[in-house]
Enzyme design. Structure first.
Site, short mmCIF file in Angstrom:
data_model
loop_
_atom_site.label_atom_id
_atom_site.label_comp_id
_atom_site.label_asym_id
_atom_site.label_seq_id
_atom_site.Cartn_x
_atom_site.Cartn_y
_atom_site.Cartn_z
N CYS A 1 -26.03 -2.69 -8.80
CA CYS A 1 -27.27 -2.94 -8.07
C CYS A 1 -27.02 -3.47 -6.67
CB CYS A 1 -28.14 -3.90 -8.86
SG CYS A 1 -28.37 -3.32 -10.52
N TYR B 1 -14.44 -2.21 3.38
CA TYR B 1 -13.79 -1.84 4.65
C TYR B 1 -14.31 -0.54 5.24
CZ TYR B 1 -10.28 -4.72 2.23
OH TYR B 1 -9.62 -5.68 1.52
N ARG C 1 0.80 -1.21 0.00
CA ARG C 1 0.00 0.00 0.00
C ARG C 1 0.85 1.28 0.00
NH1 ARG C 1 -5.00 0.18 2.32
NH2 ARG C 1 -4.40 -1.61 3.57
N TYR D 1 -4.79 -1.55 -3.97
CA TYR D 1 -5.98 -2.35 -3.76
C TYR D 1 -7.21 -1.71 -4.41
CZ TYR D 1 -2.73 -4.33 -0.40
OH TYR D 1 -1.62 -4.88 0.17
N1 LLP Z 1 3.08 -9.11 2.78
C1 LLP Z 1 2.06 -9.96 2.98
C2 LLP Z 1 2.34 -11.36 3.31
C3 LLP Z 1 0.73 -9.50 2.87
O1 LLP Z 1 -0.28 -10.34 3.09
C4 LLP Z 1 0.48 -8.15 2.54
C5 LLP Z 1 -0.88 -7.63 2.41
C6 LLP Z 1 1.60 -7.29 2.33
C7 LLP Z 1 2.87 -7.81 2.46
C8 LLP Z 1 1.45 -5.85 1.96
O2 LLP Z 1 0.78 -5.13 2.95
P1 LLP Z 1 0.61 -3.54 2.78
O3 LLP Z 1 1.99 -2.92 2.86
O4 LLP Z 1 0.00 -3.31 1.47
O5 LLP Z 1 -0.26 -3.12 3.89
N2 LLP Z 1 -7.13 -5.18 0.49
C9 LLP Z 1 -6.81 -4.51 1.73
C10 LLP Z 1 -5.37 -4.77 2.15
C11 LLP Z 1 -5.04 -6.25 2.25
C12 LLP Z 1 -3.63 -6.52 2.58
C13 LLP Z 1 -3.29 -7.97 2.43
N3 LLP Z 1 -1.92 -8.31 2.65
C14 LLP Z 1 -7.13 -3.02 1.58
O6 LLP Z 1 -7.58 -2.61 0.53
O7 LLP Z 1 -6.96 -2.27 2.54
#
Ligand code: LLP
Length: 406
Positions: free
Chosen positions: A334, A308, A268, A363
């Site tokens: 819908c 979320y 992210r 995302y």
């Molecule tokens: N590493 C692993 C093993 C992960 O499962 C994830 C994210 C990351 C790294 C990266 O995390 P980040 O830096 O992006 O926070 N769809 C959700 C977020 C789901 C994150 C899943 N895993 C949203 O839109 O907020």
């Protein structure tokens, strides 16, 4: 507040050319985020493995690959993308709780740095797969350090009771199994606490538990190379990435204290603030006391508000006169949950006005779907003050049915 990386004129030109909805990303901002990580973690020189799941478009992945980043992948599909985007295999790591034998074989064949394993059964399958291929699989165990990152329950992963990782006690058994195998080489320890984490404190707790555990492993004669602290560094919607230096102050000395190379998996924070979704106002209507603006973008394009309750700021391109009113920005899908923003205060836009949904680089497209048979949006990468290019064509009706049989 966020710096304006999408000048109105540029967005107008892009929308006129590609149509809407369209995702727009800033190449400069993405590379600046990578640089911010590099700078904060400079004393450790970590391997920064971009978590592809946040936004796996080949152009964005390619940009990061050329800038020297690695990739964190969670499926064979992401591994395929990462290799195609040009990430060096020895800079790719493979995470995820449910890898298949085919995915494992693909990873081993490709010569990636290591696989993060999350259960004994998975480790056993990896051993059999490596044995069949007559090679030694580099593995890291994902521990679940039982730390609460205080984030949304859907994106909390590092608490016992979640499906992710194994307890330290269980991890001990996995390392012993790996160390005793001729086809496994234990090389790392991994954790990932969750996503959208705003404080370094959960990382501090997890890192210190990890260091204690790693010292214990050393006593058993198991020497690792890598400490992988996952991703999760948060970026509030509407803000730029906060400097990850607080994280570095914790992780760098910890990794040094046990002589391990540090690995990060930011997703992210690398791309969220670098992207926006441009949608067009179709209609305005009222329902009792509520005012709706119906746009051509919907929950199938950006599901985060529906899933979320994420609050993405909305920036109208045309500043209409008139007092701000409370608006719900909704799409044509819908479902009542089809909202891009609820209760935002803006002057009422006119039909045809473009609205930018900010902080949609992570995302956003990655979680988009064709729900309601809506072709997926186009994607554009801004490469200079006036230059941009299409990095994914808008899908067509034909794309909706190409894989189907009558
Ligand atoms: N590493 C692993 C093993 C992960 O499962 C994830 C994210 C990351 C790294 C990266 O995390 P980040 O830096 O992006 O926070 N769809 C959700 C977020 C789901 C994150 C899943 N895993 C949203 O839109 O907020």
């Amino acid at each position: 507040m966020m710096r304006n990386i999408f000048p109105d004129k540029l967005v107008e030109r892009i929308a006129a050319k590609t149509g809407t909805p369209v995702y727009i990303y800033s190449a400069d901002r993405i590379t600046a985020n990578l640089e911010a990580y590099r700078k904060a973690f400079a004393p450790a020189g970590p391997l920064i493995c971009y978590a592809m799941k946040a936004n796996s478009n080949c152009a964005i992945a390619g940009l990061l690959a050329r800038s020297g980043a690695g990739a964190d992948v969670v499926s064979g599909g992401e591994l395929y993308r990462a290799l195609r985007a040009g990430f060096r295999p020895d800079r790719i790591i493979f995470s995820g709780v449910g890898k298949t034998a085919e995915e494992m074989a693909f990873a081993l064949r490709s010569g990636i740095r290591f696989l993060n394993v999350e259960s004994l059964e998975e480790l056993e399958l990896l051993e059999r797969t490596a044995a069949r291929m007559r090679l030694k699989a580099p593995v890291s165990v994902r521990v679940n350090p039982d730390v609460d990152p205080h984030t949304h329950k859907f994106i909390t992963t590092g608490k016992i009771g979640s499906k992710f990782g194994v307890s330290f006690a269980e991890a001990g058994r996995l390392y012993s199994f790996a160390a005793a195998s001729g086809y496994l080489e234990p090389v790392g320890l991994h954790f990932h606490l969750g996503s959208q984490i705003y404080s370094a404190r959960p990382y501090a707790l997890a890192v210190s538990a990890a260091v204690r555990f790693i010292r214990g492993l050393e006593k058993k004669g198991i020497r690792l190379k890598y400490l992988d602290i996952g991703g999760g560094w948060g970026v509030k919607e509407g803000e730029d990435m906060p400097s990850p230096s607080a994280l570095a102050r914790i992780a760098v000395p910890a990794a040094k204290s046990v002589g391990l190379e540090l690995i990060l998996e930011p997703g992210r924070s690398m791309v969220a603030a670098a992207g926006a979704l441009a949608v067009k106002t179709l209609y305005r209507k009222k329902s009792g006391p509520k005012r709706y603006v119906i746009t051509d973008g919907a929950m199938n394009d950006l599901i985060r508000p529906a899933l979320y309750g994420a609050e993405h700021p909305v920036r109208p391109l045309v500043k209409r006169p008139g007092p701000p009113v409370r608006l719900n920005i909704a799409g044509p899908v819908c479902e009542s949950s089809d909202l891009l923003a609820s209760g935002v205060r803006l002057p009422l836009p006119s039909r045809g006005d473009i609205l930018l949904i900010l902080s949609a680089g992570a995302y956003g497209f990655a979680m988009s779907s064709q729900y309601n048979s809506r072709p997926r949006a186009a994607e554009v990468l801004v490469t200079g003050r006036r230059s941009w290019r299409l990095i994914r064509e808008r899908e067509t009706y034909r794309d909706l049915i190409t894989k189907e049989k009558r």
